[in-house]
Design a protein around this motif. Structure first.
Motif, PDB file in Angstrom:
ATOM      1  N   ALA A 178       0.053  -4.321  -2.788  1.00 35.64           N
ATOM      2  CA  ALA A 178      -0.012  -5.569  -3.449  1.00 35.64           C
ATOM      3  C   ALA A 178       1.011  -6.328  -3.492  1.00 35.64           C
ATOM      4  O   ALA A 178       1.205  -7.489  -3.436  1.00 35.64           O
ATOM      5  N   LYS A 179       2.282  -5.567  -3.533  1.00 34.52           N
ATOM      6  CA  LYS A 179       3.647  -6.224  -3.521  1.00 34.52           C
ATOM      7  C   LYS A 179       3.972  -6.957  -2.220  1.00 34.52           C
ATOM      8  O   LYS A 179       4.404  -7.943  -2.128  1.00 34.52           O
ATOM      9  N   ARG A 180       3.628  -6.115  -1.030  1.00 39.57           N
ATOM     10  CA  ARG A 180       4.059  -6.491   0.097  1.00 39.57           C
ATOM     11  C   ARG A 180       2.904  -7.637   0.549  1.00 39.57           C
ATOM     12  O   ARG A 180       3.348  -8.530   1.253  1.00 39.57           O
ATOM     13  N   LEU A 181       1.799  -7.586   0.293  1.00 37.77           N
ATOM     14  CA  LEU A 181       0.644  -8.561   0.454  1.00 37.77           C
ATOM     15  C   LEU A 181       1.221 -10.065  -0.109  1.00 37.77           C
ATOM     16  O   LEU A 181       1.420 -11.041   0.444  1.00 37.77           O
ATOM     17  N   ILE A 182       1.634  -9.959  -1.314  1.00 37.50           N
ATOM     18  CA  ILE A 182       1.992 -11.174  -2.141  1.00 37.50           C
ATOM     19  C   ILE A 182       3.200 -11.732  -1.462  1.00 37.50           C
ATOM     20  O   ILE A 182       3.307 -12.907  -1.257  1.00 37.50           O
TER      21      ILE A 182
ATOM     22  N   LEU B 108       3.229   8.842  13.275  1.00 38.47           N
ATOM     23  CA  LEU B 108       1.777   8.345  13.464  1.00 38.47           C
ATOM     24  C   LEU B 108       1.936   7.076  14.242  1.00 38.47           C
ATOM     25  O   LEU B 108       0.900   6.228  14.313  1.00 38.47           O
ATOM     26  N   ARG B 109       2.831   7.065  15.552  1.00 44.77           N
ATOM     27  CA  ARG B 109       2.657   6.379  16.437  1.00 44.77           C
ATOM     28  C   ARG B 109       1.717   6.807  17.674  1.00 44.77           C
ATOM     29  O   ARG B 109       1.863   7.909  18.128  1.00 44.77           O
ATOM     30  N   PRO B 110       0.704   6.102  18.023  1.00 41.69           N
ATOM     31  CA  PRO B 110      -0.109   6.509  19.231  1.00 41.69           C
ATOM     32  C   PRO B 110       0.586   6.234  20.405  1.00 41.69           C
ATOM     33  O   PRO B 110       1.723   5.383  20.545  1.00 41.69           O
ATOM     34  N   PRO B 111      -0.113   6.605  21.750  1.00 40.15           N
ATOM     35  CA  PRO B 111       0.715   6.236  22.961  1.00 40.15           C
ATOM     36  C   PRO B 111       0.915   4.742  23.263  1.00 40.15           C
ATOM     37  O   PRO B 111      -0.180   3.667  22.440  1.00 40.15           O
TER      38      PRO B 111
ATOM     39  N   GLY C 266       0.212  -7.230   3.958  1.00 43.40           N
ATOM     40  CA  GLY C 266       1.507  -7.756   4.143  1.00 43.40           C
ATOM     41  C   GLY C 266       2.192  -7.034   5.242  1.00 43.40           C
ATOM     42  O   GLY C 266       1.952  -6.077   5.770  1.00 43.40           O
ATOM     43  N   ALA C 267       3.574  -7.815   5.610  1.00 41.06           N
ATOM     44  CA  ALA C 267       4.418  -7.085   6.699  1.00 41.06           C
ATOM     45  C   ALA C 267       4.640  -5.939   6.150  1.00 41.06           C
ATOM     46  O   ALA C 267       5.249  -5.485   5.035  1.00 41.06           O
ATOM     47  N   GLY C 268       5.110  -4.942   7.192  1.00 42.48           N
ATOM     48  CA  GLY C 268       5.745  -3.661   6.823  1.00 42.48           C
ATOM     49  C   GLY C 268       4.492  -2.520   6.843  1.00 42.48           C
ATOM     50  O   GLY C 268       4.633  -1.522   6.581  1.00 42.48           O
ATOM     51  N   THR C 269       3.044  -2.800   6.560  1.00 40.72           N
ATOM     52  CA  THR C 269       1.965  -2.012   6.419  1.00 40.72           C
ATOM     53  C   THR C 269       1.763  -1.493   7.907  1.00 40.72           C
ATOM     54  O   THR C 269       1.677  -2.256   8.913  1.00 40.72           O
ATOM     55  N   ASP C 270       1.495  -0.147   7.909  1.00 37.09           N
ATOM     56  CA  ASP C 270       1.459   0.585   9.058  1.00 37.09           C
ATOM     57  C   ASP C 270       0.092   0.543   9.647  1.00 37.09           C
ATOM     58  O   ASP C 270      -0.762   0.921   8.763  1.00 37.09           O
TER      59      ASP C 270
ATOM     60  N   THR D 192       0.318   3.326   1.471  1.00 40.00           N
ATOM     61  CA  THR D 192      -0.660   2.781   1.315  1.00 40.00           C
ATOM     62  C   THR D 192      -0.918   1.306   1.704  1.00 40.00           C
ATOM     63  O   THR D 192      -0.097   0.695   2.192  1.00 40.00           O
ATOM     64  N   ASP D 193      -2.210   0.905   1.705  1.00 40.06           N
ATOM     65  CA  ASP D 193      -2.322  -0.437   2.171  1.00 40.06           C
ATOM     66  C   ASP D 193      -3.414  -1.152   1.417  1.00 40.06           C
ATOM     67  O   ASP D 193      -4.034  -0.444   0.764  1.00 40.06           O
ATOM     68  N   VAL D 194      -3.781  -2.571   1.751  1.00 43.15           N
ATOM     69  CA  VAL D 194      -4.780  -3.261   0.627  1.00 43.15           C
ATOM     70  C   VAL D 194      -6.151  -2.862   1.423  1.00 43.15           C
ATOM     71  O   VAL D 194      -7.276  -2.921   0.769  1.00 43.15           O
ATOM     72  N   ARG D 195      -6.177  -3.093   2.722  1.00 40.83           N
ATOM     73  CA  ARG D 195      -7.418  -2.987   3.615  1.00 40.83           C
ATOM     74  C   ARG D 195      -8.341  -1.851   3.223  1.00 40.83           C
ATOM     75  O   ARG D 195      -9.448  -1.777   3.162  1.00 40.83           O
TER      76      ARG D 195
END
Length: 653
Positions: A66-70, A333-336, A351-355, A380-383
């Motif tokens: 939530a903090k990243r999103l806001i 957790l990086r794919p090809p 928000g920015a920084g979400t993987d 964690t993420d919002v989606r």
């Protein structure tokens, strides 16, 4: 620069009779629509939006997410954003037709008359289209849902009313491409959902004739002009997902039931045709794997929210895609970095920084359940909680078939021609023996048969260069797609192509994996060959020795005398000291100095290139529209008959 006649001829040569007929019908329909004003939207009364989030969903969003999103929402409120490496500060009141990269503004007129591929006439179309996907508005709407602060909702309403006013149906560049209409519809569905508690939301959507007209015309357009045949890749997935989502959530029109059924049939058909049995995307472009997975999950969420039955194969394909993604990522957790990538997302509420990849795996865990071999997902993420609140868990879905999922982590995907070798020190190596080409075209794959991509603890050591651009800069487009632009072998200065050209609609090299042994033995092996050069065959073998932390690449060329160029592109974090045929590589990871030695074949003459522009060589694109110099080592010689070259990469410590 516009598309050349030769491009169209190559494209036409790959079409079947059904596709040619469909495109001819589309051309007739476009002319008919041009001659008459767009019809009025059918009258709608008593419209209600019922596809709301379950009670308590917002409370499950983590404070960090939530903090990243806001923070991102506040940046947008201040008018700031960045698209494809270009900063914008006009988002408080944007010009929807303006390209900040070139300073050009798209021309006004009938949509299908706009030369959108011509950057000189229109500007960079990606810059213009991206803002009008309205994914910045889903972020603002999510900020409202979390905070209850009405200033976010009011800004969303201002932007939607502004966009609807200046983009009436069939006028201008935003009515040209189906993928844009589909993603925009999906954004509108989520904007309406996330603004549900705002007092002005019904006046913005269901009680607003302008909104109803836009929603109806978007769906009418998608029903009339679906992507066909050789264009039916991720574009048609976005079209079907957006059409289906809108027909479920905004099912207020006489045609809604038909649109919903047709879109679901299209989604089922094309999800299956876009995906190998192993779960990897057939376009051989990893970012499109992510995009299609996001779109598919969002479509299923709408179906479950509306109580619309989903054919079992849809969920099964998404399950396989999720397991495949979990299998191919590295320890970070990086794919090809395979094939084209244009930073396209299906649904953005973070928000920015979400993987992105951690978010998809977290959603996969919530929907399908993680397997024991899946990598751990931190952050964690919002989606994820929003989607998971709508999608019925796979195991609890009565229509979901029983499926045998991999008992251990897959490393070899025979149908997609991808093999992952893993070693100590988090060594990760992707070997490419893929069947380059999707359906009748090369689609978004690159001319990179038998290329390798090597990382150490998530750092690119031998790097895939990325994409950088599509239209407007053909010399750069060519470089980032080319054989020389990848870690593989080039003959006579040509790209791997049966038809002899590097362009989009040629058929790329036919390659096949000869052997792959990743069973955990002391030496993991892979070998493949391709016939993408006339009268010559390139065979490559890769061996990863765990005990020595050593990667060995053996290339064999068979055929007449040829000019050979062998290229190894280093990641942008790698410093290289090349002396003769020996390069010492150094880099830093988490404050720790690390190194490796690259012993290059002595039969070739080696040079280091960095950031050269005429012609391009020595570049890395971290994201669409962005490039930075990196070191490329190129060895050259003439080969006659059968020749072999051995490269050894040995990690230290």
């Amino acid at each position: 620069m516009g598309t050349t006649p030769g491009w169209y001829l190559r494209r036409l040569s790959r079409m079947g009779p059904r596709e040619v007929g469909g495109r001819a019908g589309d051309a007739v329909r476009r002319r008919q629509w041009r001659r008459s004003a767009p019809p009025d939207c059918p009258s709608v009364t008593g419209a209600r939006f019922t596809a709301v989030l379950p009670a308590g969903t917002i409370a499950t969003v983590s404070p960090d997410a939530a903090k990243r999103l806001i923070a991102e929402a506040d940046r947008l409120m201040d008018g700031h954003a960045e698209y494809f490496g270009v900063a914008r500060d006009d988002l408080a009141d944007p010009d929807w037709w303006y390209d900040p990269k070139t300073g050009r503004r798209a021309p006004v007129g009938y949509a299908f008359d706009v030369p959108y591929r011509d950057e000189d006439a229109v500007g960079d179309i990606k810059q213009i289209w991206e803002l009008s996907r309205h994914q910045h508005l889903t972020v603002l709407a999510a900020a409202y849902a979390i905070t209850g602060n009405e200033r976010y909702a009011e800004r969303v309403a201002e932007h939607l009313r502004s966009w609807w006013e200046v983009n009436p149906p069939l006028r201008g560049v935003h009515w040209v491409s189906g993928i844009e209409l589909g993603i925009r519809l999906l954004s509108w569905v989520w904007i309406r959902r996330l603004l549900d508690g705002w007092p002005g939301v019904t006046g913005l959507f269901e009680d607003n004739p302008v909104a109803l007209n836009q929603i109806w015309h978007h769906q009418r357009w998608l029903a009339a002009f679906p992507s066909r045949g050789s264009s039916a890749n991720n574009h048609i997935i976005a079209e079907a997902a957006g059409q289906f989502a809108a027909a479920c959530a905004f099912g207020w029109f006489p045609a809604s039931a038909r649109w919903r059924a047709d879109a679901l049939r299209s989604l089922e058909r094309h999800l299956r045709s876009n995906t190998f049995g192993s779960g990897l995307n057939r376009e051989l472009a990893t970012e499109y794997h992510g995009l299609v997975l996001e779109l598919g999950l969002a479509a299923v969420a709408e179906a479950d929210a509306a109580g619309v039955p989903v054919p079992a194969p849809v969920r099964l394909v998404l399950l396989r895609m999720t397991d495949a993604l979990a299998a191919v990522v590295d320890n970070r957790l990086r794919p090809p970095r395979q094939g084209d990538a244009d930073d396209g997302h299906g649904l953005v509420v973070d928000g920015a920084g979400t993987d992105r990849w951690a978010s998809l795996l977290a959603t996969g865990d919530a929907v399908f359940g993680r397997l024991d071999w899946w990598p751990a997902v931190s952050g964690t993420d919002v989606r994820t909680p929003l989607l998971a609140s709508l999608v019925r868990p796979y195991a609890k879905n009565g229509t979901a078939p029983a499926v045998i999922r991999p008992a251990s982590r897959p490393d070899h995907f025979a149908d997609a021609g991808m093999t992952i070798l893993r070693g100590p020190g988090e060594i990760w190596c992707r070997c490419d023996g893929g069947p380059h080409g999707f359906l009748s075209i090369a689609a978004h794959a690159h001319a990179d048969a038998l290329s390798v991509e090597v990382r150490h603890d998530g750092v690119d050591v031998l790097a895939d260069p990325g994409t950088f651009c599509y239209h407007g800069q053909p010399e750069w487009r060519q470089y980032f797609r080319s054989t020389l632009g990848h870690n593989t072998l080039q003959l006579d200065g040509s790209d791997q192509s049966v038809s002899g050209g590097p362009f989009l609609w040629t058929r790329h090299a036919r390659s096949r994996v000869l052997a792959a042994d990743t069973s955990g033995a002391s030496v993991a092996r892979w070998s493949a060959q391709h016939d993408g050069y006339q009268r010559s065959v390139h065979r490559r073998r890769v061996e990863l020795t765990a005990a020595a932390a050593e990667l060995r690449v053996i290339d064999e060329v068979r055929g007449p005398r040829r000019d050979v160029r062998l290229a190894f592109h280093l990641g942008p974090a790698i410093a290289a000291d090349l002396v003769g045929n020996r390069a010492v590589l150094t880099w830093t990871r988490d404050g720790e100095e690390r190194s490796a030695v690259l012993e290059l074949p002595g039969q070739l003459s080696w040079r280091a290139h960095r950031g050269e522009s005429d012609p391009p060589l020595g570049w890395y694109s971290a994201g669409f529209g962005r490039k930075e110099p990196t070191t490329t080592l190129v060895g050259t010689c003439f080969a006659d008959g059968a020749q072999g070259f051995t490269t050894v990469l040995k990690f230290r410590g």
